[in-house]
Design a protein around this motif. Structure first.
Motif, short mmCIF file in Angstrom:
data_model
loop_
_atom_site.label_atom_id
_atom_site.label_comp_id
_atom_site.label_asym_id
_atom_site.label_seq_id
_atom_site.Cartn_x
_atom_site.Cartn_y
_atom_site.Cartn_z
N THR A 175 0.84 -1.19 0.00
CA THR A 175 0.00 0.00 0.00
C THR A 175 0.88 1.24 0.00
O THR A 175 2.10 1.16 0.23
CB THR A 175 -0.92 0.04 1.25
N PRO A 177 3.17 4.41 -0.95
CA PRO A 177 4.22 4.67 -1.96
C PRO A 177 4.74 3.40 -2.62
O PRO A 177 5.08 3.42 -3.80
CB PRO A 177 5.32 5.35 -1.13
N THR A 180 2.55 2.39 -5.44
CA THR A 180 2.82 3.26 -6.60
C THR A 180 4.12 2.87 -7.28
O THR A 180 4.21 2.84 -8.51
CB THR A 180 2.88 4.73 -6.16
N LEU A 181 5.13 2.57 -6.46
CA LEU A 181 6.43 2.20 -7.01
C LEU A 181 6.35 0.94 -7.86
O LEU A 181 6.97 0.86 -8.92
CB LEU A 181 7.43 1.99 -5.87
N TRP A 183 3.95 -0.06 -9.62
CA TRP A 183 3.36 0.25 -10.92
C TRP A 183 4.42 0.74 -11.88
O TRP A 183 4.45 0.34 -13.05
CB TRP A 183 2.27 1.32 -10.75
N TRP A 184 5.32 1.59 -11.40
CA TRP A 184 6.39 2.11 -12.24
C TRP A 184 7.39 1.02 -12.61
O TRP A 184 7.91 0.99 -13.73
CB TRP A 184 7.09 3.28 -11.55
#
Length: 227
Positions: A175, A177, A180-181, A183-184
């Motif tokens: 969950t 950051p 999000t990481l 995904w990159w």
């Protein structure tokens, strides 16, 4: 990987082991089915169904079971690194390894991608792009195998690392950051997948053209052979 060609592994039967080698010369020369590189490949194959079961336990969303699934996936990725190193260093090349190693590599990655997409964690188009590329490259290798071997490139190794890291991060329940990481990281993996796939297409075409040119150049003249 235990599927490394003998020419790339450092010679044929009867050559001494690499400097600093810890395995006996007999193990190197015999390259039996039950060598350490093949055993690691077999372990990776066995881990595939175990990984799937762990990932899908309790509906596939239990953080504890997914942590165990990540552990199984991580072990599979590590064995991929070590069996390749052992095969190259000690010339432990067998027909079984040449076939089983790439199957094990593709199987664990495909299992992770398909399960994650089935659980709704990863878009199906991402899974489709990666699997299409892997299948396509495998078929191209067979297509040009009579002309030569397409070696694993640095980009291909980076692609494998990026895919393994991204899938591993998606297997874990992350969950904030870190979510999000990941995904990159997956975006980078997809980009490398496409770019290296196109490069393999280029290499396959060049290798085939070169092989055909050499074949035609070495063919005897029809008029001369008919005399």
């Amino acid at each position: 990987m235990s599927g490394v060609p003998a020419s790339a592994a450092g010679g044929g039967v009867g050559r001494p082991p690499a400097p600093g080698g810890k395995l006996g010369a007999a193990a190197v020369n015999q390259a039996s089915l039950w060598n350490i590189a093949n055993i690691l490949t077999m372990v990776r194959l066995v881990l595939v169904p175990g990984f799937v079961v762990l990932l899908l336990m309790d509906g596939g969303y239990d953080p504890v079971w997914r942590a165990w699934a990540w552990a199984a996936f991580a072990v599979a990725m590590i064995t991929d690194i070590f069996d390749g190193h052992l095969a190259r260093t000690y010339n432990l090349v067998t027909d079984f390894g040449k076939i089983a190693d790439p199957i094990a590599d593709k199987a664990i990655m495909a299992a992770g991608l398909i399960c994650l997409s089935a659980l709704g964690d990863l878009p199906w188009w991402v899974t489709g792009v990666i699997l299409f590329r892997e299948l396509g490259v495998t078929l191209m290798r067979f297509w040009v195998i009579r002309w030569g071997v397409i070696p694993a490139s640095r980009g291909g190794k980076m692609k494998t690392l990026a895919q393994g890291t991204a899938v591993g991060m998606y297997v874990l329940v992350l969950t904030g950051p870190l979510a999000t990481l990941r995904w990159w990281v997956m975006a980078v993996a997809v980009l490398l997948t496409v770019v290296t796939g196109l490069d393999y297409v280029r290499q396959a075409v060049v290798l085939r053209r070169k092989g055909l040119a050499e074949k035609h150049a070495g063919a005897p003249d029809t008029a001369e052979t008919s005399r």
